[in-house]
Design an enzyme around this catalytic site. Structure first.
Site, PDB file in Angstrom:
ATOM      1  N   ASN A  73     -19.635  -5.522 -28.207  1.00  0.00           N
ATOM      2  CA  ASN A  73     -19.088  -5.516 -29.573  1.00  0.00           C
ATOM      3  C   ASN A  73     -18.414  -4.187 -29.933  1.00  0.00           C
ATOM      4  O   ASN A  73     -17.496  -4.162 -30.749  1.00  0.00           O
ATOM      5  CB  ASN A  73     -20.239  -5.810 -30.551  1.00  0.00           C
TER       6      ASN A  73
ATOM      7  N   SER B  83     -10.777 -10.498 -30.808  1.00  0.00           N
ATOM      8  CA  SER B  83     -10.141 -10.431 -32.124  1.00  0.00           C
ATOM      9  C   SER B  83      -9.009 -11.448 -32.142  1.00  0.00           C
ATOM     10  O   SER B  83      -8.487 -11.826 -31.078  1.00  0.00           O
ATOM     11  CB  SER B  83      -9.559  -9.013 -32.311  1.00  0.00           C
TER      12      SER B  83
ATOM     13  N   TYR C 143      -3.385  -1.680 -30.841  1.00  0.00           N
ATOM     14  CA  TYR C 143      -4.661  -2.427 -30.943  1.00  0.00           C
ATOM     15  C   TYR C 143      -4.558  -3.771 -30.228  1.00  0.00           C
ATOM     16  O   TYR C 143      -5.459  -4.163 -29.485  1.00  0.00           O
ATOM     17  CB  TYR C 143      -5.024  -2.609 -32.416  1.00  0.00           C
TER      18      TYR C 143
ATOM     19  N   SER D  29      -4.913  -3.494 -26.505  1.00  0.00           N
ATOM     20  CA  SER D  29      -6.294  -3.285 -26.028  1.00  0.00           C
ATOM     21  C   SER D  29      -7.085  -4.586 -26.069  1.00  0.00           C
ATOM     22  O   SER D  29      -7.886  -4.875 -25.172  1.00  0.00           O
ATOM     23  CB  SER D  29      -6.993  -2.190 -26.852  1.00  0.00           C
TER      24      SER D  29
HETATM   25  N1  LIG Z   1     -13.214  -5.318 -38.570  1.00  0.00           N
HETATM   26  C1  LIG Z   1     -12.307  -6.205 -38.185  1.00  0.00           C
HETATM   27  O1  LIG Z   1     -11.416  -6.613 -38.961  1.00  0.00           O
HETATM   28  C2  LIG Z   1     -12.346  -6.772 -36.797  1.00  0.00           C
HETATM   29  C3  LIG Z   1     -11.599  -7.929 -36.528  1.00  0.00           C
HETATM   30  C4  LIG Z   1     -11.652  -8.484 -35.254  1.00  0.00           C
HETATM   31  C5  LIG Z   1     -12.414  -7.891 -34.278  1.00  0.00           C
HETATM   32  N2  LIG Z   1     -13.116  -6.758 -34.557  1.00  0.00           N
HETATM   33  C6  LIG Z   1     -13.899  -6.174 -33.492  1.00  0.00           C
HETATM   34  O2  LIG Z   1     -15.265  -6.270 -33.839  1.00  0.00           O
HETATM   35  C7  LIG Z   1     -15.992  -5.249 -33.156  1.00  0.00           C
HETATM   36  C8  LIG Z   1     -16.875  -4.511 -34.145  1.00  0.00           C
HETATM   37  O3  LIG Z   1     -16.033  -3.795 -35.032  1.00  0.00           O
HETATM   38  P1  LIG Z   1     -16.409  -3.484 -36.549  1.00  0.00           P
HETATM   39  O4  LIG Z   1     -15.312  -4.006 -37.367  1.00  0.00           O
HETATM   40  O5  LIG Z   1     -17.800  -3.899 -36.831  1.00  0.00           O
HETATM   41  O6  LIG Z   1     -16.282  -1.887 -36.544  1.00  0.00           O
HETATM   42  P2  LIG Z   1     -17.264  -0.724 -37.012  1.00  0.00           P
HETATM   43  O7  LIG Z   1     -17.894  -1.065 -38.308  1.00  0.00           O
HETATM   44  O8  LIG Z   1     -16.455   0.521 -36.923  1.00  0.00           O
HETATM   45  O9  LIG Z   1     -18.386  -0.706 -35.876  1.00  0.00           O
HETATM   46  C9  LIG Z   1     -18.054  -0.327 -34.566  1.00  0.00           C
HETATM   47  C10 LIG Z   1     -19.312  -0.024 -33.785  1.00  0.00           C
HETATM   48  O10 LIG Z   1     -18.932   0.380 -32.455  1.00  0.00           O
HETATM   49  C11 LIG Z   1     -19.573   1.621 -32.147  1.00  0.00           C
HETATM   50  N3  LIG Z   1     -18.793   2.384 -31.185  1.00  0.00           N
HETATM   51  C12 LIG Z   1     -17.537   2.863 -31.315  1.00  0.00           C
HETATM   52  N4  LIG Z   1     -17.173   3.535 -30.205  1.00  0.00           N
HETATM   53  C13 LIG Z   1     -18.226   3.459 -29.358  1.00  0.00           C
HETATM   54  C14 LIG Z   1     -18.470   3.944 -28.053  1.00  0.00           C
HETATM   55  N5  LIG Z   1     -17.554   4.664 -27.374  1.00  0.00           N
HETATM   56  N6  LIG Z   1     -19.668   3.687 -27.474  1.00  0.00           N
HETATM   57  C15 LIG Z   1     -20.619   2.983 -28.146  1.00  0.00           C
HETATM   58  N7  LIG Z   1     -20.446   2.490 -29.373  1.00  0.00           N
HETATM   59  C16 LIG Z   1     -19.261   2.733 -29.979  1.00  0.00           C
HETATM   60  C17 LIG Z   1     -19.736   2.304 -33.504  1.00  0.00           C
HETATM   61  O11 LIG Z   1     -20.773   3.255 -33.475  1.00  0.00           O
HETATM   62  P3  LIG Z   1     -20.520   4.840 -33.302  1.00  0.00           P
HETATM   63  O12 LIG Z   1     -19.105   5.117 -33.711  1.00  0.00           O
HETATM   64  O13 LIG Z   1     -21.529   5.462 -34.166  1.00  0.00           O
HETATM   65  O14 LIG Z   1     -20.780   5.070 -31.838  1.00  0.00           O
HETATM   66  C18 LIG Z   1     -20.128   1.110 -34.380  1.00  0.00           C
HETATM   67  O15 LIG Z   1     -21.503   0.830 -34.243  1.00  0.00           O
HETATM   68  C19 LIG Z   1     -14.949  -4.375 -32.478  1.00  0.00           C
HETATM   69  O16 LIG Z   1     -14.814  -4.759 -31.115  1.00  0.00           O
HETATM   70  C20 LIG Z   1     -13.677  -4.696 -33.233  1.00  0.00           C
HETATM   71  O17 LIG Z   1     -12.525  -4.462 -32.469  1.00  0.00           O
HETATM   72  C21 LIG Z   1     -13.109  -6.198 -35.790  1.00  0.00           C
END
Ligand SMILES: NC(=O)c1ccc[n+]([C@@H]2O[C@H](COP(=O)([O-])OP(=O)(O)OC[C@H]3O[C@@H](n4cnc5c(N)ncnc54)[C@H](OP(=O)(O)O)[C@@H]3O)[C@@H](O)[C@H]2O)c1
Length: 224
Positions: A82, A135, A148, A151
Site C-alpha cells: 500500500n 490507482s 504519477y 509509476s
Molecule cells: N489518496 C488517493 O487519492 C489515492 C488514490 C489512488 C491510489 N492511492 C494509493 O493508495 C496508497 C496509500 O496512499 P494514501 O493516499 O493513503 O497516502 P498517505 O496518507 O500519504 O499514506 C501513505 C503511507 O505510505 C507510507 N510510506 C511512504 N513512503 C514509504 C516508504 N518509502 N516506505 C514505507 N512506507 C512509506 C507513509 O508512511 P511514512 O511516510 O511515515 O513512511 C504512509 O503510511 C498509495 O499507494 C497511493 O498511491 C491513493
C-alpha cells in the site's frame, strides 16, 4: 475468506488508506502488522497494531519485516503493498523528474520488493494473498499526471504479470484501483477536486468486503 486470526501485513499502514485498512482488519479479528519509513512508531497508532520500521525502497528492510513477522506469528496470510507517494500535478516541462525517481522507487520497487519477499514465504507455506494498491491512475493517462501515472502503470504491469506467473490455487495476487481519496498523500498540495474525493474508510470497507468473499475479485476498481 474468514479474516479472524489472519496475519496481515500492510506497508504504509500508518496513514490514509493503509491505516483505514489496518483498522478494518482489526475489527474483523485479524492480527495486523504495519510498516512505515519513519524511525519511530507513530504515537497515534492503535495499540493493537504491531509497527515495524521498514522503508519499502530498501529490500533488506522488507526481507527483515517478513522474517520478523514469521518469527512471531509463524505464517503470513495477507500482504498488502500500500505504501505510496505522489507528486503535485504539473505539465511535463515543470515536473521535477529527479523527484519522479523517488516515485518509481516507492510506487514500483516498493511493490516489487514487498511482493517478492512475501511470495518467498507464501511459497514455503503454500498459501497467501498479495494485494497491491494501485490507482485509477494505473488505468488511464491523465492531464498533468505523467509522473504519477507512469509509476502506477509500471506497478500495474508488474502486478498483472505476477498474477499470471503465480496463478496458484492457494496463493493469489489481487489488485485494487482506487480513485481519489482524502488522505495525507496530498499534504504538499491538494488537487483541485480534493473535497470531492472519497473517504479512505469507505474504500477500506470495500476492500475488506471483497476479501471476505469466497472468490474475491482479482481486479477491484473503487471510484465512488
Ligand atoms: N489518496 C488517493 O487519492 C489515492 C488514490 C489512488 C491510489 N492511492 C494509493 O493508495 C496508497 C496509500 O496512499 P494514501 O493516499 O493513503 O497516502 P498517505 O496518507 O500519504 O499514506 C501513505 C503511507 O505510505 C507510507 N510510506 C511512504 N513512503 C514509504 C516508504 N518509502 N516506505 C514505507 N512506507 C512509506 C507513509 O508512511 P511514512 O511516510 O511515515 O513512511 C504512509 O503510511 C498509495 O499507494 C497511493 O498511491 C491513493
Amino acid at each position: 475468506m474468514e479474516l479472524e486470526d489472519k496475519i496481515v501485513v500492510i506497508t504504509g499502514g500508518t496513514k490514509g488508506l493503509g491505516r483505514a485498512i489496518a483498522l478494518s482488519f482489526l475489527e474483523n479479528g485479524s492480527k495486523v502488522i504495519v510498516c512505515s519509513h519513519e524511525e519511530n512508531r507513530p504515537e497515534d497508532l492503535n495499540k493493537e497494531i504491531l509497527w515495524i520500521k521498514a522503508d519499502v525502497t530498501k529490500e533488506d528492510e522488507i526481507k527483515n519485516l517478513v522474517e520478523k513477522v514469521v518469527e512471531k506469528f509463524e505464517k503470513l496470510d495477507i500482504w498488502i503493498n500500500n505504501a505510496g507517494i505522489w507528486l503535485p500535478h504539473l505539465p511535463i516541462q515543470e515536473t521535477d523528474w529527479e523527484r519522479a525517481h523517488d516515485l518509481i522507487k516507492v510506487n514500483l520497487f516498493g511493490t516489487v520488493y514487498g511482493s517478492k519477499n512475501a511470495l518467498i514465504q507464501m511459497r514455503k507455506q503454500d498459501f497467501g494473498i498479495i494485494l497491491n494498491i494501485l490507482s485509477t491512475s494505473a488505468l488511464d493517462g491523465k492531464v498533468n499526471e505523467t509522473a504519477y501515472c507512469s509509476s502506477k502503470f509500471a506497478a500495474n504491469g508488474f502486478t498483472k504479470s505476477l498474477m499470471k506467473e503465480v496463478d496458484g490455487k492457494d496463493i493469489k495476487v489481487l489488485a485494487v484501483y482506487p480513485g481519489g481519496m482524502r488522505t495525507n498523500l496530498f499534504d504538499e498540495k491538494k488537487p483541485e477536486k480534493y473535497n470531492e474525493f472519497m473517504d479512505p474508510n469507505e474504500v477500506a470497507f470495500k476492500i475488506i468486503e471483497n476479501l471476505k468473499k469466497e472468490t474475491p475479485e482479482e481486479e477491484l476498481i473503487i471510484k465512488e
